[in-house]
Design a protein around this motif. Structure first.
Motif, mmCIF file in Angstrom:
data_model
loop_
_atom_site.group_PDB
_atom_site.id
_atom_site.type_symbol
_atom_site.label_atom_id
_atom_site.label_comp_id
_atom_site.label_asym_id
_atom_site.label_seq_id
_atom_site.Cartn_x
_atom_site.Cartn_y
_atom_site.Cartn_z
ATOM 1 N N SER A 52 0.789 -1.349 -0.035
ATOM 2 C CA SER A 52 0.113 -0.130 -0.218
ATOM 3 C C SER A 52 0.815 1.175 0.123
ATOM 4 C CB SER A 52 -0.996 -0.060 1.180
ATOM 5 O OG SER A 52 -1.747 -1.194 1.237
ATOM 6 N N PHE A 63 -4.356 4.528 -0.247
ATOM 7 C CA PHE A 63 -4.763 3.138 0.369
ATOM 8 C C PHE A 63 -4.188 3.213 1.603
ATOM 9 C CE2 PHE A 63 -4.370 1.984 -3.852
ATOM 10 C CZ PHE A 63 -5.480 1.471 -4.035
ATOM 11 N N THR A 76 -4.446 -4.733 4.929
ATOM 12 C CA THR A 76 -5.502 -4.390 3.735
ATOM 13 C C THR A 76 -6.172 -5.867 3.729
ATOM 14 O OG1 THR A 76 -4.155 -3.360 2.255
ATOM 15 C CG2 THR A 76 -5.662 -4.323 1.109
ATOM 16 N N ASP A 95 -5.354 -2.939 -4.999
ATOM 17 C CA ASP A 95 -4.466 -3.162 -3.707
ATOM 18 C C ASP A 95 -4.907 -4.555 -3.422
ATOM 19 O OD1 ASP A 95 -2.652 -3.256 -1.787
ATOM 20 O OD2 ASP A 95 -3.359 -1.613 -0.560
#
Length: 682
Positions: A52, A63, A76, A95
């Motif tokens: 990210s 992100f 994430t 992502d």
């Protein structure tokens, strides 16, 4: 530069697709307006490897990044998307959830495989983010990751190469070229170890992937160097995407279908957990294409534009049927193409043929009804056009041929305009039917016209010939006015005959028939006038003698009687020199009298073959012929004049005075001796 577009979770950690979120993302970013001019960059790699962070520095995205102070853990979850701010072309950054994390457990690699396949299916460039010190290590985290990518690629039907951008994080002292060579060898080795399906046995690695490798400095220890290297990488990635946009984009889904494409791809991935997509590709494509065909046909049957067009055809020929119907069909065919663009080309092509066949079968009855209207309209147009041309004075045969050719050409063009561009329906039979119907009508009209023409011509012959002969037997100043009056009255009588013949008939051409009758009647007059002109010398002699012996002129002196008789004879010649049906004034009498009676020199006028302002068609006796006739006339009346003088002398007249009067009146110097000898003999 701060990104005004926030990241959006397109696939949640549990594997649910965020349809509403993606639709909102496309609306806000206006991705759907990009056509094929967009790119997708996805990043994958081990958990907590700085994926990210790298994306945020590369593409100015937002992100969520790992907080190192909180320890290394999963940041994430699922798959996230964001538009790359300030870059051209339009780039979507994706992502992916990191692999090798403790949150999902060692045995739960299904989502990792699914997300890898999703990234490969959607992205132009897949960034493999890995630690520099893992290169060459047998148990490094990148080995299972690469194996997953390669296995996914084997299951993916994709018509273009995917760029694998390896990013080696936190440079070491090991030279970059050694790292790159080792990575490429390891990559080839992993590729060869992956079990290939039958369709890809012995397929080389380069057939599926284009590999790029770059190494970055440590973000934590060498932040400035890291940012400079990221800037260079950004330019490299943007250039790669731009070059890809200039190449073959046919395999790429249009941006307007991005959301639908992503949903279908994820759905297929979820329903095929073993990632064996090629095995089910044909079956899925067949079922989905048939569903779309049925959907498009139902939409076509209830389409407002089609229903309106069908209503227009039912009530009349309308206009632009072919283009409108083709456009309506093309709309549904193109929708089918768009909605099936993801499926096997062979299946969707075959099913498109089925869609076209069924759609055209649905349209054909309306098309045939249109041809019926066009046939009827063309036949009626032919009748109207034929009548119009005949009323303008064109003959029936010429009008029929011209109208037939033009109407058939117009009908052929109308059939071409009515044609649907997706099929070549033959219109030969309907064109032949129209040709036969036109010919039948021509024959019908020709029969009526022929009978009416014969009746009228016979009637005009009966009504004109005898009166004309009487009028031309003794021409005078009232002859041509009487001829014109006779002509007009008898043509009106003939018109009544024509009206009776055509009452109730579809062909109404009284103007044309009137012109034909006028022409025929004029020809009768011309024929009779020319017959009279042929014997004009006889008519002049008769008039001369009749005038000399007329009781009305006996009291005049001899010279005047002879001169008046010549005047009357010359007037007959002037009256019969040209046709005078149009009441146009002419100079004939002036020319003749000035030449023959007044002794003026008009040799130039009388040596011509035409009269001033008189057409050759209306000329009965040319000027040069009039000159010859007058000479013959004067030579011809010499003896009758002598005979007349003898009769007067016998009654006690004065010989010398009479002789001088005769010579003066006749003005024939060459005949003086003959006249004197004749009188002396008395």
């Amino acid at each position: 530069m701060e990104n005004k577009y926030h990241s959006m979770q397109v696939i949640k950690g549990e594997g649910d697709f965020n349809v509403g979120g993606l639709e909102e993302f496309m609306l806000k970013t206006q991705l759907s307006k990009c056509g094929l001019s967009y790119g997708v960059v996805a990043i994958m790699g081990p958990q907590s490897s700085g994926k990210s962070t790298l994306l945020n520095h590369l593409f100015r995205t937002n992100f969520r990044e790992m907080d190192a102070l909180q320890g290394r853990n999963q940041t994430t979850q699922g798959i996230w998307m964001e538009k790359c701010e300030g870059l051209e072309p339009f780039i979507v950054a994706m992502d992916l959830e990191g692999g090798d994390g403790s949150e999902r457990g060692e045995d739960d690699t299904a989502f990792e495989k699914q997300s890898a396949l999703f990234a490969l299916a959607m992205a132009d460039i897949v960034i493999i983010n890995m630690w520099c010190h893992d290169v060459g290590r047998e148990q490094a985290a990148n080995k299972p990751l690469l194996r997953i990518v390669f296995q996914a690629m084997m299951s993916l039907f994709k018509a273009r190469k995917t760029t694998l951008q390896f990013v080696l994080r936190d440079k070491t002292k090991t030279p970059f070229h050694h790292l790159e060579n080792t990575l490429r060898k390891d990559t080839e080795k992993i590729w060869n170890s992956v079990r290939s399906p039958a369709s890809h046995i012995d397929a080389p690695f380069r057939e599926f992937f284009k590999v790029e490798v770059v190494a970055l400095s440590s973000y934590e220890r060498e932040e400035m160097q890291f940012k400079e290297e990221v800037t260079q990488l950004r330019q490299q990635l943007v250039t790669s995407i731009s070059e890809g946009l200039a190449g073959n984009r046919q395999p790429v889904v249009p941006a307007s279908e991005f959301s639908f494409s992503a949903q279908e791809i994820w759905k297929s991935i979820k329903e095929n957990k073993n990632l064996d997509l090629p095995a089910h590709k044909i079956m899925v494509a067949t079922i989905r294409c048939e569903e779309i065909i049925n959907q498009k046909l139902l939409q076509l049957w209830s389409d407002e534009n089609w229903l309106a067009l069908e209503g227009d055809v039912r009530s009349g020929p309308g206009s632009s049927f072919g283009s409108k119907a083709s456009s309506i069909l093309e709309t549904y065919f193109l929708e089918y193409d768009k909605e099936t663009i993801y499926f096997d080309e062979g299946v969707r092509s075959e099913k498109r043929k089925q869609l076209e066949s069924k759609a055209l079968d649905f349209v054909r009855p309306v098309y045939l009804k249109l041809l019926e209207h066009l046939h009827f309209e063309a036949l009626e147009h032919f009748k109207s056009k034929l009548e119009h041309m005949m009323n303008k004075g064109v003959g029936f045969a010429a009008s029929a041929e011209s109208c037939s050719d033009s109407v058939m050409q117009e009908f052929k063009q109308a059939c071409e305009d009515a044609a649907i561009r997706h099929v070549n329906w033959d219109t030969y039979e309907v064109q032949e039917k129209l040709r036969q119907d036109i010919q039948s009508y021509i024959s019908f009209c020709d029969s009526i016209l022929s009978k009416s023409k014969v009746r009228c011509e016979e009637g005009l012959e009966r009504l004109l010939c005898k009166p004309l002969e009487c009028l031309f037997e003794s021409p005078n100043q009232d002859t041509w006015p009487s001829v014109r009056k006779l002509l007009t009255s008898n043509i009106e009588t003939a018109i009544l005959v024509v009206s009776d013949d055509f009452s109730g008939s579809e062909l109404q051409n009284e103007n044309k028939m009137l012109q034909d009758l006028r022409d025929y009647a004029r020809n009768v007059v011309e024929r009779k006038a020319r017959e009279a002109a042929e014997k004009v010398l006889h008519l002049m002699r008769v008039r001369y003698l009749a005038f000399l012996n007329s009781a009305a002129v006996k009291k005049r002196d001899m010279k005047k009687r002879i001169n008046d008789a010549r005047t009357e004879s010359l007037r007959i010649l002037s009256l019969m020199a040209v046709m005078q049906l149009d009441e146009k004034p002419n100079q004939i009498e002036d020319i003749l009298f000035s030449s023959f009676m007044n002794g003026e020199e008009c040799s130039k006028a009388l040596s011509s073959t035409t009269w001033p302002e008189v057409s050759i068609k209306d000329t009965l006796i040319t000027p040069i012929r009039c000159n010859s006739l007058w000479e013959l006339f004067e030579a011809d009346i010499l003896q009758p004049t002598i005979d007349f003088v003898e009769s007067q002398v016998a009654k006690g007249g004065h010989t010398l005075g009479i002789t001088e009067a005769v010579l003066s009146a006749l003005n024939l110097a060459a005949s003086v001796a003959a006249v004197l000898l004749a009188i002396a003999a008395l």
